[in-house]
Design an enzyme around this catalytic site. Structure first.
Site, PDB file in Angstrom:
ATOM      1  N   HIS A 129       0.842  -1.189   0.000  1.00  0.00           N
ATOM      2  CA  HIS A 129       0.000   0.000   0.000  1.00  0.00           C
ATOM      3  C   HIS A 129       0.884   1.248   0.000  1.00  0.00           C
ATOM      4  O   HIS A 129       2.099   1.153   0.179  1.00  0.00           O
ATOM      5  CB  HIS A 129      -0.927   0.019   1.230  1.00  0.00           C
TER       6      HIS A 129
HETATM    7  C1  T46 Z   1       3.023   0.855   6.802  1.00  0.00           C
HETATM    8  C2  T46 Z   1       3.848  -0.371   6.964  1.00  0.00           C
HETATM    9  C3  T46 Z   1       5.320  -0.080   7.007  1.00  0.00           C
HETATM   10  C4  T46 Z   1      -3.578  -0.849  13.980  1.00  0.00           C
HETATM   11  O1  T46 Z   1      -4.594  -1.137  14.613  1.00  0.00           O
HETATM   12  N1  T46 Z   1      -2.891   0.297  14.267  1.00  0.00           N
HETATM   13  C5  T46 Z   1      -1.766   0.660  13.622  1.00  0.00           C
HETATM   14  O2  T46 Z   1      -1.175   1.699  13.937  1.00  0.00           O
HETATM   15  C6  T46 Z   1      -1.296  -0.196  12.566  1.00  0.00           C
HETATM   16  C7  T46 Z   1      -0.031   0.171  11.798  1.00  0.00           C
HETATM   17  C8  T46 Z   1      -1.984  -1.331  12.279  1.00  0.00           C
HETATM   18  N2  T46 Z   1      -3.101  -1.647  12.974  1.00  0.00           N
HETATM   19  C9  T46 Z   1      -3.824  -2.884  12.665  1.00  0.00           C
HETATM   20  C10 T46 Z   1      -4.515  -2.892  11.315  1.00  0.00           C
HETATM   21  C11 T46 Z   1      -4.416  -4.337  10.882  1.00  0.00           C
HETATM   22  O3  T46 Z   1      -5.508  -5.054  11.407  1.00  0.00           O
HETATM   23  O4  T46 Z   1      -2.853  -3.949  12.611  1.00  0.00           O
HETATM   24  C12 T46 Z   1      -3.149  -4.860  11.570  1.00  0.00           C
HETATM   25  C13 T46 Z   1      -1.974  -5.017  10.619  1.00  0.00           C
HETATM   26  O5  T46 Z   1      -1.771  -3.787   9.895  1.00  0.00           O
HETATM   27  P1  T46 Z   1      -1.362  -3.750   8.349  1.00  0.00           P
HETATM   28  O6  T46 Z   1      -1.956  -4.881   7.650  1.00  0.00           O
HETATM   29  O7  T46 Z   1      -1.679  -2.364   7.828  1.00  0.00           O
HETATM   30  O8  T46 Z   1       0.228  -3.941   8.453  1.00  0.00           O
HETATM   31  P2  T46 Z   1       1.325  -3.785   7.295  1.00  0.00           P
HETATM   32  O9  T46 Z   1       2.534  -4.453   7.826  1.00  0.00           O
HETATM   33  O10 T46 Z   1       0.815  -4.220   5.978  1.00  0.00           O
HETATM   34  O11 T46 Z   1       1.610  -2.201   7.175  1.00  0.00           O
HETATM   35  C14 T46 Z   1       2.111  -1.460   8.267  1.00  0.00           C
HETATM   36  C15 T46 Z   1       1.355  -0.141   8.400  1.00  0.00           C
HETATM   37  O12 T46 Z   1      -0.049  -0.391   8.476  1.00  0.00           O
HETATM   38  C16 T46 Z   1       1.603   0.814   7.254  1.00  0.00           C
HETATM   39  O13 T46 Z   1       1.153   2.091   7.576  1.00  0.00           O
HETATM   40  O14 T46 Z   1       3.444   1.806   6.169  1.00  0.00           O
HETATM   41  O15 T46 Z   1       3.494  -1.174   8.093  1.00  0.00           O
END
Ligand code: T46
Length: 136
Positions: free
Chosen positions: A49
């Site tokens: 993303h």
């Molecule tokens: C990014 C890369 C480097 C939360 O509840 N709060 C938060 O602050 C974050 C970051 C995530 N979450 C929840 C949302 C999802 O249910 O944690 C779960 C995993 O998040 P996500 O699938 O977005 O994780 P990544 O590793 O794909 O991405 C993350 C960050 O979301 C994003 O901003 O730049 O790490």
């Protein structure tokens, strides 16, 4: 594409190392949120993303991983393997994180609170957001 990597100052002595990070001094924005990922399974790829306005610094404080940065026209892979190095990831940059070592802890300092509306999870929408026509 310019990759901005910060090398932080470790304060080492015979007890070990300590890195301190202050907003607007070591980090170019106000730190509103910190999160970290660990126990990442073998072969896992995360991210896929971009963000509309979020700025972040990624620091692999233990172990190693790789970050793919893609601005829509150019891609760069940045290895993160030092706890005193930080990768700046600005808004409108597609990112993927992969090749996590089993002991990797990837910590992220973020300029904003969590907001799902700030995410661009579709690659075509990401290109459009950056004013790039598909296939350019
Ligand atoms: C990014 C890369 C480097 C939360 O509840 N709060 C938060 O602050 C974050 C970051 C995530 N979450 C929840 C949302 C999802 O249910 O944690 C779960 C995993 O998040 P996500 O699938 O977005 O994780 P990544 O590793 O794909 O991405 C993350 C960050 O979301 C994003 O901003 O730049 O790490």
């Amino acid at each position: 594409m310019k990759v901005i990597k910060y090398v932080f100052q470790p304060h080492g002595d015979d007890r070990g190392q300590l890195v301190a990070l202050e907003e607007f001094k070591d980090i170019p924005f106000s730190i509103k949120r910190v999160y970290y990922m660990y126990d990442t399974g073998e072969g896992v790829r995360r991210g896929f993303h971009a963000h509309k306005s979020l700025e972040q610094i990624l620091i692999c404080i233990h172990g190693s991983c790789k970050i793919l940065l893609d601005n829509g026209t150019e891609k760069k892979v940045v290895p993160l393997e030092k706890p005193y190095e930080g990768l700046y990831v600005g808004n409108s940059m597609w990112r993927e994180m992969y090749d996590f070592s089993s002991d990797a802890v990837l910590m992220v300092l973020a300029s904003e609170l969590y907001d799902e509306a700030d995410y661009i999870r579709n690659y075509d929408e990401f290109l459009e957001f950056n004013g790039i026509k598909k296939g350019e």
